[in-house]
Scaffold this active site. Structure first.
Site, PDB file in Angstrom:
ATOM      1  N   ASP A 151       3.074   1.252  13.368  1.00  0.00           N
ATOM      2  CA  ASP A 151       2.365  -0.035  13.402  1.00  0.00           C
ATOM      3  C   ASP A 151       3.097  -1.164  14.113  1.00  0.00           C
ATOM      4  O   ASP A 151       2.450  -2.056  14.661  1.00  0.00           O
ATOM      5  CB  ASP A 151       1.996  -0.528  12.000  1.00  0.00           C
ATOM      6  CG  ASP A 151       0.921   0.314  11.340  1.00  0.00           C
ATOM      7  OD1 ASP A 151       0.181   1.001  12.066  1.00  0.00           O
ATOM      8  OD2 ASP A 151       0.826   0.305  10.111  1.00  0.00           O
ATOM      9  N   ASP A 170       0.806  -1.218   0.000  1.00  0.00           N
ATOM     10  CA  ASP A 170       0.000   0.000   0.000  1.00  0.00           C
ATOM     11  C   ASP A 170       0.838   1.267   0.000  1.00  0.00           C
ATOM     12  O   ASP A 170       0.460   2.273  -0.588  1.00  0.00           O
ATOM     13  CB  ASP A 170      -1.012   0.004   1.146  1.00  0.00           C
ATOM     14  CG  ASP A 170      -0.405  -0.254   2.510  1.00  0.00           C
ATOM     15  OD1 ASP A 170       0.817  -0.447   2.608  1.00  0.00           O
ATOM     16  OD2 ASP A 170      -1.179  -0.271   3.496  1.00  0.00           O
TER      17      ASP A 170
END
Length: 845
Positions: free
Chosen positions: A522, A67
């Protein structure tokens, strides 16, 4: 695989000949120019793998898309993924995200990438290659793309016409269907479909029937969004009988679906074109899906049925539509875990065994069964979906209670190299979408398992992506569903070469077991004891985003970090958003209390710094409502005090002197502030009297780790400024510098001044002549002369930050926004042998 220990390491001393050459060069030129070798700090994954595709005729020709980190090609000889988009510049950073991949089924050398991270950017493009991605022609696209937007898990939006290889079709998010007739160079809008796709998701996939010229299928992000053309796109019709409503028996009381009916997510066609398989969900994904189905459509059928049977008598055609959702009508083995907690999730990932002429061997994955139980599963069918084997359930140890997972011992490459951070420290659920397994000893089987591929040349070789990495097996068919017998599947990590972390912060202490400690978005952060081998994640508390780190200049084993985790640790009498370590990051102690205002609700937890002696922590919370300067603690975070003096804001631009204790620097609203009393007060030096340009945009002061009071400010287009008197006065380093990012590192060997440092700058240097382009530069003489370190092939979309190594001359770390951490070393025996090709790899320039 760990590097052979008989080979020299990058941090080791070079040979005497190389050292002599460096000394000679440095003595005859102010800043010597050397060839550089770039390598990735090995994390192995670290981000969301959104798609996997394989060429239908050439063995081992596989591609992966991400992404925010571009696209990769699998190299079987190198046993790793090769990055294809590192030439993307900082100016074009939006292009470092792959929306879709298309392969030419008639020419394995041709590959096309649809590039663009965000719809709000006006930068999107098609990358067209005739050499498997070794080089690309870049063609601007007339519409936006969104590789990091909702729906990025679906696709593929881009496809090559197998009967006319010059022709490509693309399903856009906002402007319908487009066609190119010149290998993706120019595009024409050809949509005649209803404007049902104008929801920023648009057309999810374009699928050509390779068995019938002119037949094309489209999947749009709306119930009833499946269309077919049998005349090459001249006309379109909705597929008859497609599911457009939810079966009320599949809905949970009190939890209405997000959409009025199932939305198609992905689809595959059997090799003969007679069966179309489609996955559905109620939400675009990759998060939020609550419900979903899997259906197959008989493209040459004449009847309509919701039967779950996939067989029919030889005298009658198959049903037009068949619900083959795993877990329904007792069609999966082992049976679904009960009770299945809400949500049951949708379905997304799907792939076919192209070597099966019947078109009945396929795999699918569920989507967003979180927090469980049961978690997401990968299912295998060998009879067109009549029955399924729950591979995730079979692969998990018994007694997991539906929380499917791999034993952490399986979190290794095929050659045995461990990827230990995939344990996520078995922490409580956090902002990383439930990434830690609740079962100690297991790595979660997966989440966001939307990238799924049965290798066209080796169907038993199945790969699936997650929000963090790629898992693979070579024996998917070992798990044959039978009434009472199964055989387990062996899994391993196949993400070597993919580095997709978003780098938030880095530190390089002047001594200690590791040259680098990192903080990521993350996935918390790591101490990189070996730059070429994946490392464990920092011990608890685990941060979904590690925002800031620092080390004490005269006590390098003392480090601190702050970040957000969404958890309340007050019940333990501690601050879960900040911690310090006295052993270089091996073990951590939570601050007794957070700085005021920081808690489980804050999503950016500010900046932490430590004074040189390790006695004072200063924490800037970045909370706008706090009308005081950064908070200081002299008791390990038991109490925090606001400073007196001129600084009355929680600044993002904060640093600690690495030599003189109790000394801190800050920049806020164009003014530099200094504290020499441990953060108790700050005094301002107005720009007008200091030599700094008026109206400057602040930057973090960069300190010399050898000399007290020596600072630099990188002011972008305003230049680079230097102070050697604790920020009282400043001088411009050199005219014509654009200093976007700046750091200092170990000085050149010939520099006899023990306080000297090398300078690193990402920006432009006018004096570089023909090299006056945006890039990474080094100066060995205080900024009088510069040499470019990188080249146009090694840009990585530009950095978030750069960092010099205080122990290795010439080494610089580049923290990127999707390509992980890259480090450059002067090429030579000291660095050439320091890679594990199948883990991180190197790139020489």
């Amino acid at each position: 695989m760990a590097r052979p220990r008989s080979q020299p390491r990058l941090a080791s001393l070079a040979s005497l000949a190389v050292t002599a050459a460096l000394l000679l060069a440095a003595s005859h030129a102010e800043t010597a120019s050397y060839p550089y070798q770039f390598s990735h700090v090995a994390v192995t994954g670290g981000g969301y793998i959104t798609g996997l595709v394989g060429h239908p005729t050439e063995a081992n020709l596989l591609y992966a898309r991400t992404d925010i980190g571009g696209a990769y090609r699998w190299s079987e000889p190198d046993n790793k993924w090769i990055a294809l988009t590192d030439f993307v510049s900082q100016a074009d950073s939006n292009l470092l995200g792959t929306e879709a991949i298309a392969l030419d089924p008639t020419d394995p050398a041709r590959v096309y990438l649809a590039q663009g991270r965000y719809l709000a950017s006006n930068a999107s493009a098609f990358f067209a290659s005739a050499d498997r991605g070794a080089s690309f022609a870049v063609h601007p696209a007339p519409f936006p793309m969104g590789s990091n937007e909702l729906g990025r898990n679906n696709g593929e939006r881009l496809a090559v016409n197998p009967f006319a290889a010059h022709q490509l079709w693309f399903g856009s998010r906002t402007q319908g269907l487009w066609r190119s007739d010149d290998y993706a160079a120019t595009w024409t809008n050809v949509t005649t479909l209803p404007d049902a796709f104008a929801n920023t998701m648009g057309i999810y996939f374009v699928l050509f029937d390779a068995a019938r010229n002119g037949t094309v299928y489209l999947g749009g992000s709306t119930p009833g969004g499946l269309y077919v053309s049998h005349d090459g796109g001249a006309s379109w019709a909705a597929l008859p009988g497609q599911p457009t409503a939810w079966d009320s028996a599949t809905l949970a009381a009190g939890h209405p679906p997000y959409s009025d009916g199932p939305q198609p997510m992905k689809a595959v066609l059997a090799p003969d074109g007679n069966t179309l398989y489609v996955t559905y969900a109620d939400y675009p994904g990759p998060y939020g899906a609550q419900y979903g189905y899997v259906y197959k459509y008989a493209t040459r059928g004449r009847t309509n049925s919701s039967s779950s049977s996939s067989s029919s008598s030889s005298s009658s055609p198959p049903p037009l539509w068949t619900n083959i959702t795993p877990g329904t009508n007792n069609n999966s083995f082992p049976p679904p875990y009960e009770p299945q907690a809400f949500p049951g999730g949708g379905f997304c990932g799907i792939s076919l065994d192209l070597s099966d002429p019947t078109g009945q061997t396929l795999v699918v994955t569920s989507l967003d069964r979180d927090p469980g139980p049961a978690l997401d599963s990968l299912y295998l069918s060998r009879d067109g979906g009549a029955t399924w084997t729950d591979i995730a359930q079979l692969s998990s140890p018994s007694g997991t209670g539906g929380y499917w997972g791999h034993p952490i011992a399986q979190a290794k490459l095929a050659n045995g190299t461990a990827v230990p951070w995939l344990s996520f420290d078995w922490g409580d659920e956090w902002g990383g979408y439930g990434a830690p397994s609740p079962i100690y000893g297991l790595a979660k089987f997966g989440w966001w398992m939307t990238a799924l591929l049965m290798d066209p040349s080796r169907p038993g070789h199945v790969l699936y992506g997650t929000g963090a990495t790629i898992w693979a097996t070579d024996n998917i068919f070992a798990a044959a569903a039978a009434a009472t017998t199964t055989q387990s599947v062996a899994w391993y990590i196949q993400a070597q070469g993919i580095e997709e972390t978003y780098v938030e912060t880095m530190i390089s202490p002047s001594s200690g077991p590791a040259h680098l400690l990192s903080g990521f978005g993350d996935i918390n952060g790591m101490r990189h004891d070996d730059l070429f081998v994946p490392q464990p994640m920092f011990a608890l508390p685990a941060f979904s985003n590690l925002d800031s780190m620092d080390w004490a200049g005269q006590l390098p084993s003392l480090v601190a970090r702050v970040g957000d985790c969404g958890l309340n640790f007050s019940v333990y009498g501690a601050c879960g958003q900040g911690a310090y370590s006295t052993d270089s990051g091996a073990n951590w102690t939570m601050f007794a209390h957070c700085a005021p205002g920081i808690n489980e609700t804050t999503t950016d937890d500010g900046v932490i710094v430590i004074d040189a002696a390790g006695d004072v922590f200063v924490w800037s919370t970045l909370l706008a409502q706090q009308a005081n300067g950064p908070w200081a603690s002299v008791d390990g975070g038991a109490t925090w005090a606001a400073p007196a003096g001129d600084l009355t804001a929680q600044t993002a631009f904060l640093a600690a002197d690495k030599v003189q204790p109790a000394t801190f620097y800050a920049c806020e609203s164009g003014t530099v502030y200094v504290s020499t009393d441990g953060g108790q007060s700050y005094n301002a030096t107005p720009p007008a009297s200091s030599g700094l340009p008026a109206g400057l945009q602040c930057a973090t002061p960069v300190v010399n780790f050898h000399k007290a009071g020596e600072l630099w400010l990188a002011l972008g287009a305003r230049g680079l400024y230097h102070s050697d008197d604790f920020g009282s006065t400043w001088t411009e380093v050199a005219p014509g510098l654009q200093a976007n990012y700046f750091s200092v590192g170990k000085a050149a060997p010939a520099r006899r001044d023990e306080t000297a440092v090398a300078l690193f700058l990402w920006g432009t240097v006018a004096s570089a002549g023909p090299h006056a382009v945006d890039g990474l530069y080094r100066s060995d003489d205080g900024g009088a002369t510069w040499t470019r370190v990188n080249d146009d092939a090694h840009q990585y979309g530009g950095p978030n930050l750069i960092l010099g190594d205080p122990r290795v001359y010439g080494r610089v770390y580049i923290g990127t926004a999707g390509r992980g951490i890259v480090f450059g070393d002067i090429a030579g025996p000291a660095s050439a042998s320091g890679s594990v090709a199948n883990v991180a790899g190197t790139q020489g320039i």
